[in-house]
Write a protein that holds these residues in place. Structure first.
Motif, mmCIF file in Angstrom:
data_model
loop_
_atom_site.group_PDB
_atom_site.id
_atom_site.type_symbol
_atom_site.label_atom_id
_atom_site.label_comp_id
_atom_site.label_asym_id
_atom_site.label_seq_id
_atom_site.Cartn_x
_atom_site.Cartn_y
_atom_site.Cartn_z
ATOM 1 N N VAL A 59 0.880 -1.167 0.000
ATOM 2 C CA VAL A 59 0.000 0.000 0.000
ATOM 3 C C VAL A 59 0.918 1.217 0.000
ATOM 4 N N THR A 60 0.902 1.954 -1.093
ATOM 5 C CA THR A 60 1.816 3.088 -1.244
ATOM 6 C C THR A 60 1.128 4.376 -0.819
ATOM 7 N N VAL A 61 1.788 5.092 0.082
ATOM 8 C CA VAL A 61 1.250 6.355 0.598
ATOM 9 C C VAL A 61 2.260 7.438 0.262
ATOM 10 N N SER A 62 1.836 8.499 -0.440
ATOM 11 C CA SER A 62 2.795 9.572 -0.690
ATOM 12 C C SER A 62 2.171 10.934 -0.481
ATOM 13 N N GLY A 63 3.038 11.870 -0.085
ATOM 14 C CA GLY A 63 2.615 13.233 0.210
ATOM 15 C C GLY A 63 3.671 13.871 1.082
ATOM 16 N N VAL A 64 3.381 15.038 1.653
ATOM 17 C CA VAL A 64 4.347 15.615 2.596
ATOM 18 C C VAL A 64 4.184 14.857 3.914
ATOM 19 N N PRO A 65 5.231 14.848 4.769
ATOM 20 C CA PRO A 65 5.161 14.037 5.991
ATOM 21 C C PRO A 65 3.878 14.202 6.805
ATOM 22 N N ASP A 66 3.397 15.440 6.961
ATOM 23 C CA ASP A 66 2.193 15.646 7.799
ATOM 24 C C ASP A 66 0.994 14.873 7.254
ATOM 25 N N THR A 67 0.821 14.905 5.934
ATOM 26 C CA THR A 67 -0.342 14.210 5.363
ATOM 27 C C THR A 67 -0.141 12.698 5.420
ATOM 28 N N ILE A 68 1.111 12.255 5.237
ATOM 29 C CA ILE A 68 1.405 10.816 5.302
ATOM 30 C C ILE A 68 1.060 10.279 6.685
ATOM 31 N N ILE A 69 1.434 11.033 7.713
ATOM 32 C CA ILE A 69 1.212 10.560 9.087
ATOM 33 C C ILE A 69 -0.287 10.433 9.361
ATOM 34 N N GLN A 70 -1.066 11.420 8.925
ATOM 35 C CA GLN A 70 -2.521 11.347 9.088
ATOM 36 C C GLN A 70 -3.063 10.121 8.362
ATOM 37 N N CYS A 71 -2.528 9.890 7.166
ATOM 38 C CA CYS A 71 -2.992 8.785 6.333
ATOM 39 C C CYS A 71 -2.656 7.441 6.985
ATOM 40 N N VAL A 72 -1.424 7.303 7.488
ATOM 41 C CA VAL A 72 -1.015 6.049 8.139
ATOM 42 C C VAL A 72 -1.881 5.794 9.372
ATOM 43 N N ARG A 73 -2.203 6.846 10.102
ATOM 44 C CA ARG A 73 -3.085 6.698 11.279
ATOM 45 C C ARG A 73 -4.426 6.097 10.870
ATOM 46 N N GLN A 74 -4.994 6.645 9.783
ATOM 47 C CA GLN A 74 -6.304 6.154 9.341
ATOM 48 C C GLN A 74 -6.223 4.722 8.824
ATOM 49 N N ILE A 75 -5.138 4.409 8.108
ATOM 50 C CA ILE A 75 -4.961 3.037 7.608
ATOM 51 C C ILE A 75 -4.863 2.081 8.792
ATOM 52 N N CYS A 76 -4.088 2.477 9.815
ATOM 53 C CA CYS A 76 -3.919 1.616 10.996
ATOM 54 C C CYS A 76 -5.238 1.422 11.732
ATOM 55 N N ALA A 77 -6.059 2.459 11.771
ATOM 56 C CA ALA A 77 -7.366 2.340 12.435
ATOM 57 C C ALA A 77 -8.201 1.263 11.729
ATOM 58 N N VAL A 78 -8.156 1.256 10.389
ATOM 59 C CA VAL A 78 -8.908 0.257 9.615
ATOM 60 C C VAL A 78 -8.352 -1.138 9.895
ATOM 61 N N ILE A 79 -7.018 -1.256 9.902
ATOM 62 C CA ILE A 79 -6.374 -2.558 10.109
ATOM 63 C C ILE A 79 -6.715 -3.111 11.488
ATOM 64 N N LEU A 80 -6.728 -2.225 12.490
ATOM 65 C CA LEU A 80 -7.015 -2.682 13.852
ATOM 66 C C LEU A 80 -8.466 -3.149 13.979
ATOM 67 N N GLU A 81 -9.345 -2.534 13.175
ATOM 68 C CA GLU A 81 -10.762 -2.914 13.235
ATOM 69 C C GLU A 81 -11.032 -4.227 12.508
ATOM 70 N N SER A 82 -10.212 -4.537 11.493
ATOM 71 C CA SER A 82 -10.472 -5.779 10.746
ATOM 72 C C SER A 82 -9.201 -6.620 10.691
ATOM 73 N N PRO A 83 -9.023 -7.493 11.690
ATOM 74 C CA PRO A 83 -7.814 -8.323 11.729
ATOM 75 C C PRO A 83 -7.715 -9.204 10.491
ATOM 76 N N PRO A 84 -6.484 -9.636 10.122
ATOM 77 C CA PRO A 84 -6.341 -10.470 8.928
ATOM 78 C C PRO A 84 -7.071 -11.793 9.078
ATOM 79 N N LYS A 85 -7.596 -12.290 7.971
ATOM 80 C CA LYS A 85 -8.309 -13.580 7.998
ATOM 81 C C LYS A 85 -7.360 -14.660 7.485
ATOM 82 N N GLY A 86 -7.369 -15.802 8.135
ATOM 83 C CA GLY A 86 -6.529 -16.910 7.680
ATOM 84 C C GLY A 86 -5.061 -16.652 7.963
#
Length: 204
Positions: free
Chosen positions: A154-181
């Protein structure tokens, strides 16, 4: 205001509870980026570890790509990602004289189990569109699995501030839906030749 009897001291808010979860984030990096993160005699990575309290490991190997694994509380992981993003901007975006002419975008490539990518993309791409719009970062989920694994980049690009916000949101999604199998983690550097050889041996 919450009634005093309803509060059980500090740390009872949902945000703070979330920050105590242990998170592991894997990122795929090129040699130049790895060099930037490790620093002279490993000083940079040591500083990032100390200041973020996250555990950071970098896969061994002489291949052009390596995996950086960041583990810790979500708060520590975000601090480490933030420091890495700013370090990459400083080293890769700056001109020869150390002054960057207009901030060059930084790109981080997260490695995420394919079974979680569906939640990240959302129905008809709604979730990923929402993340792009709310953070201003570019986000691309690779269509293909990384070689010999069940993970995608999953490629995330932008200036550091936007990347950090984006990674936070991605992590929130990942924490809500653990991997299957079972997840087969991606290991860079396995040459295609040896994989084809072993595949032929299995058939034979």
């Amino acid at each position: 205001m919450a009634s005093p009897d309803g509060a059980s001291g500090v740390g009872s808010s949902p945000e703070e509870t979330e920050l105590s979860i242990t998170l592991t984030l894997r990122m795929l990096m090129h040699g130049k980026e790895i060099g930037s993160i490790i620093g002279k005699k490993g000083e940079t990575v040591k500083r990032i570890r100390e200041q973020s309290s996250a555990r950071i490991t970098i896969s061994e190997g002489s291949c052009p790509e390596r995996i950086t694994t960041i583990t810790g509380s979500t708060d520590a992981v975000f601090r480490a990602v933030s420091m890495i993003a700013f370090k990459l901007e400083e080293d890769l975006g700056a001109g020869g004289d150390g002054v960057s002419a207009g901030r060059a975008p930084v790109t981080l490539r997260l490695v995420i189990p394919a079974s979680q990518c569906g939640s990240l993309i959302g129905k008809a791409g709604a979730k990923i569109r929402e993340i792009r719009e709310s953070t201003g970062a570019q986000v691309q989920v690779a269509g293909d699995l990384l070689p010999n694994s069940t993970e995608r980049a999953v490629t995330v690009s932008g200036v550091p501030d936007t990347i950090i916000q984006c990674v936070r949101q991605i992590c929130a999604v990942i924490l809500e839906s653990p991997p299957k199998g079972a997840t087969i983690p991606y290991h860079p550097g396995l040459s295609l030749g040896s994989i084809l050889l072993s595949a032929n041996q299995v058939r034979g």
